[in-house]
Write an enzyme that holds these catalytic residues in place. Structure first.
Site, short mmCIF file in Angstrom:
data_model
loop_
_atom_site.label_atom_id
_atom_site.label_comp_id
_atom_site.label_asym_id
_atom_site.label_seq_id
_atom_site.Cartn_x
_atom_site.Cartn_y
_atom_site.Cartn_z
N GLY A 119 0.79 -1.22 0.00
CA GLY A 119 0.00 0.00 0.00
C GLY A 119 0.83 1.27 0.00
N ILE A 120 0.17 2.37 0.34
CA ILE A 120 0.81 3.70 0.34
C ILE A 120 1.93 3.76 1.37
CG2 ILE A 120 0.45 6.14 0.87
CD1 ILE A 120 -0.62 5.27 -1.85
N CYS A 121 1.69 3.23 2.57
CA CYS A 121 2.67 3.36 3.66
C CYS A 121 4.04 2.83 3.25
CB CYS A 121 2.16 2.63 4.90
SG CYS A 121 3.33 2.67 6.28
N GLY B 12 0.22 23.08 5.08
CA GLY B 12 -0.19 22.12 6.10
C GLY B 12 0.99 21.68 6.93
N ALA C 292 -0.28 19.42 1.67
CA ALA C 292 -0.29 18.40 2.73
C ALA C 292 -1.38 18.76 3.74
CB ALA C 292 1.08 18.33 3.40
N ALA D 202 -0.64 3.86 10.32
CA ALA D 202 -0.42 2.48 9.90
C ALA D 202 -0.56 1.51 11.06
CB ALA D 202 0.97 2.35 9.27
N HIS E 288 21.55 3.14 32.51
CA HIS E 288 22.36 4.37 32.43
C HIS E 288 23.63 4.06 31.66
CE1 HIS E 288 24.25 8.15 33.67
NE2 HIS E 288 25.35 7.42 33.93
#
Length: 487
Positions: free
Chosen positions: A40-42, A201, A290, A340, A466
């Site tokens: 798909g688009i993603c 956008g 956008a 997504a 850490h």
């Protein structure tokens, strides 16, 4: 091969292909219909290739500031836009091939073409889908197409899941033309690097492209209708992100809209109208529109079957079920948030409910993280400070600056903030909001905490390694209760 299935999914984006895999795992005979490209688009034009572009921009930034790390680079470092785009497309192509492998591995049939629902499931009879020739040219190559590939014809299924995604929203009078006015499709594969650009956008798509083009040397201006950039984010985080973006060279105009666009041979002039009624003309080589996306609900036969829609999206319950028997919807086509990872989980819930998996429950959309991969990165989950107050919560707010974290300073990434919001009464984590390096990776820690209903006490007694950036997450929690140790 029989043309009757337990489940047929229309669309192979993240929601569609993940749902197909889970469906097959549950023992359901499954097929997926795709008209253009697996993933798909993603995978092909969105989430993944944009991150490849942004990674190139990040490496360029580090190279340009090598002296800050005690390094010397001979000669000028610059972006080769064609090579950058080629790398991005290569990343997508590799993953596209991977989806084909997943379909084959899980015995999911792939049907190439465009699907239309012609008959709903009724009285035990399956729904009917007619798959015709695609109006889109399949992405080349198909790496190659899986052996379990089918073509045009009539197919039947007890359950049909619509996962057709969304496309760029178009503003009348400012329609993309593929040359001067772009959507994210054209912005992903520019034939050459423009000298200047206006982005209309400031949501995730707009800001990510603005950040990328700015980083490779394009003069970029962003226009946003709302009073803040990335308007869905916490106002404090948004404000810090804006300052950082402007320091990097981006120009940002808020409380404004593009009212008109004039085109010349190789440039556009946008008339930008601000909230106070003033107008200024901004000329740029290219304009990226956008301004959001809209669901792909057309030409699916939904109207014929009487499937209910609202504002361009299919109406569903918490399990993806529509008002028509045997028809379901997931992902962008089923409404916001159009992400997504939301589509993937929504699909799993839907097909598990179909299969009768015990303990399935609707997704809590308040616990879906949002990430924007600009520089600096922005990530969040849950309620913003303003929304928590609007909801009537008495809250505690914790903050911790990147500049007080040893790992951030060592990385040369000492600008940023981790913000946490708690219910003062119960200690429940209501929201977490971040801006800074790698926060799109850090946010999942708070997502898990919220999903497990972790309290502030449990977070404060969790041991963080850490030196890491993750220590700031704990410090932000401590700060909310007046116990910060390093600030």
């Amino acid at each position: 091969m029989s043309n009757t299935y337990d489940v047929i999914i229309i669309g192979s984006g993240p929601g569609g292909y993940v749902t197909a895999v889970r469906s097959a795992q549950l023992g359901l005979k499954t097929a997926i219909v795709e008209r253009e490209h697996l993933g798909g688009i993603c995978l092909n034009w969105g989430c993944i290739p944009t991150k490849a572009l942004l990674r190139s921009a990040e490496i360029l930034h580090f190279a340009e500031h090598a002296d800050s790390y005690g390094l010397k680079l001979e000669g000028k470092v610059s972006a080769d836009i064609n090579a950058v785009v080629q790398r991005s497309r290569g990343v997508s192509g590799r993953l596209n091939a991977g989806i084909g492998f997943l379909m084959k591995k899980n015995k999911v049939d792939v049907i190439w073409g465009e699907a239309q629902l012609t008959k709903a499931a009724k009285g035990g009879a399956p729904a009917e889908i007619v798959v015709g020739k695609s109006s889109k040219k399949p992405m080349e190559p198909q790496h190659p197409a899986p052996k379990n590939t089918l073509g045009e014809g009539t197919y039947k299924a007890k359950h049909v899941i619509v996962a057709t995604g969304a496309r760029p929203r178009v503003i009348p009078g400012i329609e993309p033309d593929g040359k001067l006015i772009w959507t994210y499709f054209e912005a992903m594969v520019p034939p050459e690097q423009p000298k200047s650009m206006l982005v209309m956008g400031s949501g995730a798509i707009g800001i990510e492209f603005a950040s990328f083009y700015n980083a490779i040397g394009v003069d970029v201006t962003v226009v946003e209708m709302m009073s803040t950039v990335m308007p869905v984010e916490d106002a404090e985080i948004s404000g810090l992100a804006r300052k950082a973006l402007e320091r990097s060279g981006l120009k940002i105009i808020t409380d404004a809209k593009v009212s008109k666009v004039e085109k010349s041979a190789n440039a556009v002039t946008a008339h930008v109208e601000t909230k106070d009624g003033k107008t200024q003309a901004i000329t740029a080589d290219r304009l990226i529109s956008a301004v959001g996306v809209q669901g792909n609900i057309e030409n699916l036969g939904l109207e014929t079957l009487g499937v209910k829609t609202d504002r361009g999206c299919i109406v569903i319950d918490g399990y993806g079920k529509t008002n028509v028997e045997g028809v379901y919807a997931i992902g962008d086509v089923a409404g916001p948030p159009m992400l997504a990872h939301k589509a993937e989980h929504e699909g799993v819930i839907c097909v598990e409910k179909i299969a009768g998996v015990p303990g399935v429950h609707p997704m809590d959309k308040n616990k879906i993280p949002g990430c924007t991969y600009c520089d600096p990165q922005v990530a969040s989950v849950g309620l913003t400070e303003a929304r928590a107050k609007e909801a009537g919560y008495d809250i505690r707010v914790g903050r911790f600056q990147f500049g007080a974290n040893g790992k951030a300073i060592a990385l040369g990434e000492d600008k940023g903030l981790i913000k946490t919001i708690f219910d003062k009464k119960t200690g429940e984590l209501l929201g977490a909001h971040m801006v800074g390096a790698e926060v799109t990776e850090l946010i999942q820690g708070f997502v898990v905490a919220m999903n497990l209903e972790t309290t502030e006490e449990e977070l404060m007694h969790s041991v963080f390694p850490h030196p890491t950036l993750s220590e700031m997450m704990k410090e932000s929690v401590l700060d909310a209760y007046g116990r910060a140790l390093n600030a």
